[in-house]
Design a protein around this motif. Structure first.
Motif, PDB file in Angstrom:
ATOM      1  N   ALA A  27       0.900  -0.997   0.051  1.00 31.91           N
ATOM      2  CA  ALA A  27      -0.062  -0.074  -0.211  1.00 31.91           C
ATOM      3  C   ALA A  27       0.857   1.161  -0.204  1.00 31.91           C
ATOM      4  CB  ALA A  27      -0.983   0.209   1.395  1.00 31.91           C
ATOM      5  N   ALA A  28       1.984   1.158   0.858  1.00 29.92           N
ATOM      6  CA  ALA A  28       2.724   2.251   0.852  1.00 29.92           C
ATOM      7  C   ALA A  28       3.583   2.518  -0.479  1.00 29.92           C
ATOM      8  CB  ALA A  28       3.941   2.026   1.834  1.00 29.92           C
ATOM      9  N   LEU A  29       3.927   1.639  -1.015  1.00 26.28           N
ATOM     10  CA  LEU A  29       4.410   1.574  -2.430  1.00 26.28           C
ATOM     11  C   LEU A  29       3.650   2.245  -3.222  1.00 26.28           C
ATOM     12  CD1 LEU A  29       7.283   1.187  -3.919  1.00 26.28           C
ATOM     13  CD2 LEU A  29       6.525  -1.241  -4.265  1.00 26.28           C
TER      14      LEU A  29
ATOM     15  N   ARG B 172       2.340   7.168  -6.709  1.00 31.72           N
ATOM     16  CA  ARG B 172       1.091   7.923  -6.997  1.00 31.72           C
ATOM     17  C   ARG B 172      -0.006   7.282  -7.615  1.00 31.72           C
ATOM     18  NH1 ARG B 172       2.224  13.012  -5.143  1.00 31.72           N
ATOM     19  NH2 ARG B 172       4.396  13.657  -5.235  1.00 31.72           N
ATOM     20  N   MET B 173       0.025   6.101  -7.204  1.00 34.18           N
ATOM     21  CA  MET B 173      -1.177   5.284  -7.867  1.00 34.18           C
ATOM     22  C   MET B 173      -2.530   5.448  -7.324  1.00 34.18           C
ATOM     23  SD  MET B 173       0.958   1.560  -8.045  1.00 34.18           S
ATOM     24  CE  MET B 173       0.644   0.752  -9.688  1.00 34.18           C
TER      25      MET B 173
ATOM     26  N   ASP C 205       5.484  -7.351  -0.706  1.00 35.89           N
ATOM     27  CA  ASP C 205       5.352  -6.074  -0.327  1.00 35.89           C
ATOM     28  C   ASP C 205       5.777  -5.161  -1.696  1.00 35.89           C
ATOM     29  OD1 ASP C 205       7.854  -6.984  -0.883  1.00 35.89           O
ATOM     30  OD2 ASP C 205       9.023  -6.190   1.084  1.00 35.89           O
ATOM     31  N   THR C 206       6.057  -5.893  -2.920  1.00 39.84           N
ATOM     32  CA  THR C 206       6.368  -5.201  -4.051  1.00 39.84           C
ATOM     33  C   THR C 206       5.247  -5.165  -4.939  1.00 39.84           C
ATOM     34  OG1 THR C 206       7.457  -7.036  -4.963  1.00 39.84           O
ATOM     35  CG2 THR C 206       8.996  -5.882  -3.814  1.00 39.84           C
ATOM     36  N   MET C 207       4.051  -5.570  -4.525  1.00 45.57           N
ATOM     37  CA  MET C 207       2.777  -5.760  -5.412  1.00 45.57           C
ATOM     38  C   MET C 207       2.124  -4.479  -5.466  1.00 45.57           C
ATOM     39  SD  MET C 207       2.472  -9.799  -5.056  1.00 45.57           S
ATOM     40  CE  MET C 207       1.115 -10.174  -6.148  1.00 45.57           C
ATOM     41  N   ALA C 208       2.674  -3.555  -5.602  1.00 48.76           N
ATOM     42  CA  ALA C 208       1.701  -2.296  -5.462  1.00 48.76           C
ATOM     43  C   ALA C 208       0.554  -2.143  -6.624  1.00 48.76           C
ATOM     44  CB  ALA C 208       2.688  -1.008  -5.644  1.00 48.76           C
TER      45      ALA C 208
END
Ligand code: FES
Length: 150
Positions: A25-27, A32-33, A113-116
């Motif tokens: 979520a933070a990523l 800026r998604m 954690d990388t799956m924005a």
């Protein structure tokens, strides 16, 4: 039906574990998604820490949908918390069907954690799914009751 075509904006809680889900979520934020504004993110140490009463109480209070977001299976920082959460989610989904709210109002997804992008996509899908179901009937009946009192 896409989110843009919905005549209303569902209120959805995304319970995100403090590890993979929160990082994704933070990523997404850093990149800026955009994801729907009706989604409220609530942090939990692990999806396994979410009890059945937390979920049912949120529905009782009128939330339209809930998304539980945890680490990939095998990657939970509390060993098997996400597996317990999955079983709990399945049980609650059965209850939601039994009481007429609809199992689709509750979903659980797993990511790293990388799956924005996946995080944003899950949020959009939740809005579309819940949006198609319509508002939480408990909220609708509560609104009718309070309108009748005035
Ligand atoms: Fe992420 Fe358990 S710490 S699901």
């Amino acid at each position: 039906m896409t989110q843009r075509e919905l005549p209303w904006e569902p209120e959805i809680i995304a319970f995100c574990c403090n590890y993979c889900a929160h990082s994704a979520a933070a990523l997404a934020g850093l990149k800026r998604m955009q994801y729907p504004s009706g989604i409220r993110i609530v942090s939990t140490p692990c999806t396994g820490k979410l009890e059945m009463e937390h979920i049912l109480e949120a529905f009782e209070k009128g939330v339209d949908g809930i998304l539980i977001v945890g680490c990939l299976e095998g990657d939970c920082h509390f060993v098997d918390g996400n597996l317990r959460a999955r079983k709990r989610t399945d049980r609650i989904r059965s209850i939601l069907d039994e009481i007429g709210l609809g199992a689709e109002r509750l979903q659980m997804v797993n990511l790293t954690d990388t799956m924005a992008s996946a995080f944003v996509q899950y949020m959009q899908e939740a809005v579309t799914t819940v949006g198609t179901l319509g508002p939480n009937p408990l909220k609708v009946s509560e609104n009718k009751e309070s309108a009748g009192k005035s």
